[in-house]
Design a protein around this motif. Structure first.
Motif, PDB file in Angstrom:
ATOM      1  N   ILE A 443       0.835  -1.204   0.000  1.00  9.79           N
ATOM      2  CA  ILE A 443       0.000   0.000   0.000  1.00  9.79           C
ATOM      3  C   ILE A 443       0.869   1.253   0.000  1.00  9.79           C
ATOM      4  N   GLN A 444       1.933   1.223   0.773  1.00  4.83           N
ATOM      5  CA  GLN A 444       2.827   2.378   0.811  1.00  4.83           C
ATOM      6  C   GLN A 444       3.495   2.602  -0.536  1.00  4.83           C
ATOM      7  N   LYS A 447       1.020   4.370  -2.668  1.00  8.67           N
ATOM      8  CA  LYS A 447       0.902   5.774  -2.259  1.00  8.67           C
ATOM      9  C   LYS A 447       2.084   6.587  -2.752  1.00  8.67           C
ATOM     10  N   LEU A 463      -9.305  -3.120  -1.869  1.00 10.27           N
ATOM     11  CA  LEU A 463      -8.885  -2.510  -0.600  1.00 10.27           C
ATOM     12  C   LEU A 463     -10.046  -2.286   0.370  1.00 10.27           C
ATOM     13  N   SER A 466      -9.119  -1.873   3.985  1.00  8.79           N
ATOM     14  CA  SER A 466      -8.264  -0.755   4.383  1.00  8.79           C
ATOM     15  C   SER A 466      -9.002   0.555   4.136  1.00  8.79           C
ATOM     16  N   GLU A 468      -8.937   3.440   5.472  1.00 11.99           N
ATOM     17  CA  GLU A 468      -8.145   4.671   5.439  1.00 11.99           C
ATOM     18  C   GLU A 468      -7.453   4.853   4.095  1.00 11.99           C
ATOM     19  N   THR A 469      -7.041   3.741   3.464  1.00  6.81           N
ATOM     20  CA  THR A 469      -6.409   3.829   2.145  1.00  6.81           C
ATOM     21  C   THR A 469      -7.427   4.215   1.087  1.00  6.81           C
ATOM     22  N   GLN A 472      -7.923   7.897   1.548  1.00  7.45           N
ATOM     23  CA  GLN A 472      -6.766   8.727   1.213  1.00  7.45           C
ATOM     24  C   GLN A 472      -6.483   8.734  -0.282  1.00  7.45           C
ATOM     25  N   LEU A 473      -6.530   7.557  -0.903  1.00 10.47           N
ATOM     26  CA  LEU A 473      -6.170   7.476  -2.323  1.00 10.47           C
ATOM     27  C   LEU A 473      -7.326   7.850  -3.240  1.00 10.47           C
TER      28      LEU A 473
END
Length: 702
Positions: A443-444, A447, A463, A466, A468-469, A472-473
């Motif tokens: 995931i990082q 990002k 995802l 996840s 939060e991902t 965020q994305l």
């Protein structure tokens, strides 16, 4: 896995690697010119096989590598080990004779081991070596019993068997069939459950500081997650010990199996499918996934002759085999074919003509195969090496859309993203087709790639674990992950983006249609209409906006991230309506306008187009990395009807515009050997091909 050299890292940075140039040792398999024929011998054929006829057939069919039985389930040689069951039909010197005569004709020999089962006589002497299910069941095939990986047979005796074979015969490689944990009886399609052998219980307790071995596979259970870690640890530990043993005996012995750790050749399989729709791109899929996910390995994708485990004596159709073998070549694998028994008196010889033709073609043009670099700007993330179920359908549907549009792409396995940071960042677009789980480091990587300019497109349940991902994305928040979309419609509202829908105001839907809060996105598109009133024509209608959308676009500083919370790939894979494909293609053109400009062609959708940069695969330039030119592979799939394979139809008057920074010195066809007229202007190679039959490789040499 071998350490990557500095040169490899530099090539990674430029997008993709000449996959077979990773090290400079003179290991025989590093040429990546394998033409393998595997003779999977039933026990009774050991009585009739003949070294001279085997070698004669290998020469006739241009094979340079034989894969043949040695041991494990049964010994095909005179073993002196009392725990190694001897094939009762074995002729004492035949394996040694086969190896000797193969070597006299410059044919390498890889021997097959299968440590997944032992004969009943071994089981009766050592029942504690074998699998036992949570219900107390054994996995049995006639008189063969599945073993436990943590029991002494695999942990100790298997090494002695391998060592004995290496000491007795000058082999070139070992192939491990069915490695790892066995919880299914694949020959009967029956699942039995997590192995409860006492050795497994003790090994897991030691690994987990006293925890009890789980009895059910439940991904939400932390104990089961610990068990998955344990399985990975034990398999890699065993593989590392085997690697040390083999290489201590002879570094020139290649280790080949289906995994990547402590392995030289990753083997994959193109198998017959038992459910519709059939997948004619199986070899492109397998090889494309492996060469990009594991660029420091050689890949050998086997075309499996048999239709199924229950129908081993019937082969798949010749044209399916032809497609598989040509796709192998085009994507950077050698040739590999697995058959039951040797080639004499075979029960289904219909494929022999195709095998002979393609293997001879590879041998004749060997310098143009095996040292490739991808030029793709797009990567599709694969849900593992052996996808299945709905994630497989989603993944294949997304592939199919791009293949039919002749848009080049690479494939990267989801579990390898975290290991390929620079490679991932080099792509201009990453597509995530229902990639439901990624490791935190992966995931990082995504990002970080997004921050430097890599666009993202995600579909369906990607995802979902996840939140939060997702936020965020993609600016997305999941309200309802699973929602039956049958009866809903999507509206292609923004015609500046959705340019492929003249005369169409509503797009039907079925399968999953996730309900997401896309308020965190910068744009919301494809309004979802309600199901309306089902029934006779007199009462239908009532499709009103639901407030939900099927596409959200979030703008990042240097990139965009798009999410389709719907089964976009699956609906096209299963039904093939162009409107669903055009949703993705229009989205790709929006974020990456140049996506369709690298290859411009009038070729039909059923012509698979694969463009690679190549270095000539000659011994003299094994360390060369500067490209010698481009090669355009054309695989004619027009004979594929959806549920059968026929001879491909000739295709005439194909035109191509190929983007190239260099003007070729010459262009010619590998199939005909004839030169091809071309022009070059504004970084585009313009060429025409008058006729395409089953396959061609168009070489554009600098």
């Amino acid at each position: 896995m071998k350490k990557l050299y500095t040169l490899l890292s530099l090539v990674f940075f430029t997008n993709s690697v000449f996959a077979q140039n990773t090290t400079f040792e003179d290991f025989w398999w590093k040429r990546n010119n394998l033409r393998v024929i595997q003779m999977n011998l039933p026990s009774y054929e050991a009585a009739t096989i003949n070294a001279d006829s085997i070698v004669a057939d290998l020469i006739t069919y241009s094979a340079n590598t034989l894969l043949i039985n040695a041991g494990g389930i049964m010994a095909f040689y005179p073993t002196k080990l009392d725990f190694h069951y001897i094939n009762p039909f074995m002729k004492e010197n035949v394996l040694g004779d086969v190896i000797k005569k193969c070597h006299q004709n410059n044919i390498k020999v890889i021997v097959r081991f299968d440590f997944s089962r032992v004969h009943e006589s071994i089981y009766k002497a050592h029942p504690d070596w074998c699998y036992i299910s949570p219900k107390g069941e054994r996995i049995i095939n006639t008189d063969m019993y599945v073993v436990s990986i943590n029991a002494p047979y695999v942990q100790e005796k298997a090494f002695k068997i391998v060592e004995e074979v290496i000491d007795m015969f000058p082999i070139d490689g070992i192939f491990l069939n069915m490695p790892g944990y066995q919880v299914n009886n694949p020959y009967e399609a029956k699942y039995h459950g997590i192995d409860q052998n006492d050795f497994d219980k003790k090994a897991f307790a030691k690994y987990s500081n006293g925890k009890v071995l789980p009895t059910e596979e439940n991904k939400a259970d932390s104990l089961y997650q610990k068990y998955l870690e344990f399985k990975k640890h034990t398999v890699e530990d065993w593989s590392e010990r085997l690697h040390k043993l083999v290489k201590s005996k002879n570094e020139q012995i290649a280790i080949c199996t289906y995994s990547d750790k402590f392995v030289d050749i990753i083997r994959h399989e193109s198998q017959s499918m038992t459910t519709l729709p059939y997948w004619p791109y199986t070899a492109s899929d397998n090889v494309g996934n492996a060469v990009n996910s594991f660029p420091d390995h050689i890949i050998s994708n086997a075309s499996i002759q048999q239709i199924s485990f229950q129908s081993r004596y019937n082969a798949v159709e010749p044209q399916e085999v032809q497609i598989r073998l040509y796709e192998n070549i085009a994507n950077g694998s050698g040739l590999d074919l697995s058959m039951m028994g040797d080639m004499r008196g075979y029960e289904d010889e219909r494929n022999y003509g195709v095998i002979k033709k393609v293997y001879a073609f590879h041998k004749k043009h060997e310098p143009y195969f095996g040292k490739y670099k991808s030029l793709a700007k797009i990567a599709i993330v694969a849900p593992g090496a052996w996808p299945s179920g709905e994630p497989m359908q989603e993944y294949r549907g997304i592939q199919l859309m791009l293949r039919e549009a002749h848009i080049p792409f690479d494939i990267i396995e989801d579990g390898q993203i975290g290991n390929l940071r620079e490679k991932v960042k080099s792509y201009q677009l990453i597509i995530l087709p229902e990639i439901t789980y990624l490791k935190p480091e992966a995931i990082q990587v995504l990002k970080d790639a997004s921050k430097v300019g890599t666009n993202l497109i995600a579909t369906n349940r990607t995802l979902f674990d996840s939140p939060e991902t997702l936020q965020q994305l993609f600016g997305a928040k999941m309200e309802k992950k699973d929602n039956d979309g049958a009866g809903n419609y999507l509206v292609p509202d923004n015609r500046n983006i959705f340019k492929s829908f003249p005369g169409q105001k509503m797009l039907f839907w079925k399968f999953n249609l996730g309900l997401y809060d896309l308020s965190g996105a910068d744009q919301t598109l494809l309004p979802v209409l309600s199901k309306g009133r089902p029934g006779p024509p007199e009462i239908i209608g009532g499709h009103e906006p639901t407030g939900y959308h099927a596409l959200g676009i979030k703008n990042h500083e240097k990139s965009k991230a798009l999410i389709f919370p719907v089964s976009l790939g699956r609906i096209y894979y299963m039904h093939g309506y162009q409107e669903h494909k055009n949703l993705l293609l229009d989205a790709i053109r929006y974020v990456l306008p140049e996506a369709g400009k690298d290859i411009q062609t009038n070729a039909p959708q059923r012509v698979e187009v694969i463009l690679k940069e190549f270095v000539k695969n000659n011994v003299s330039n094994k360390e060369k990395v500067m490209a010698d030119g481009l090669i355009l592979h054309l695989v004619n799939l027009t004979g594929f009807s959806g549920n059968s394979y026929f001879e491909p139809l000739p295709v005439y008057n194909l035109s191509f515009k190929i983007k190239s920074a260099k003007k070729p010195a010459k262009i010619f066809s590998l199939s005909s050997g004839q030169p091809i007229k071309f022009s070059y202007a504004n970084t585009l190679i313009n060429l025409q091909i008058s006729k395409l039959e089953g396959f061609d490789g168009i070489v554009m040499e600098y």
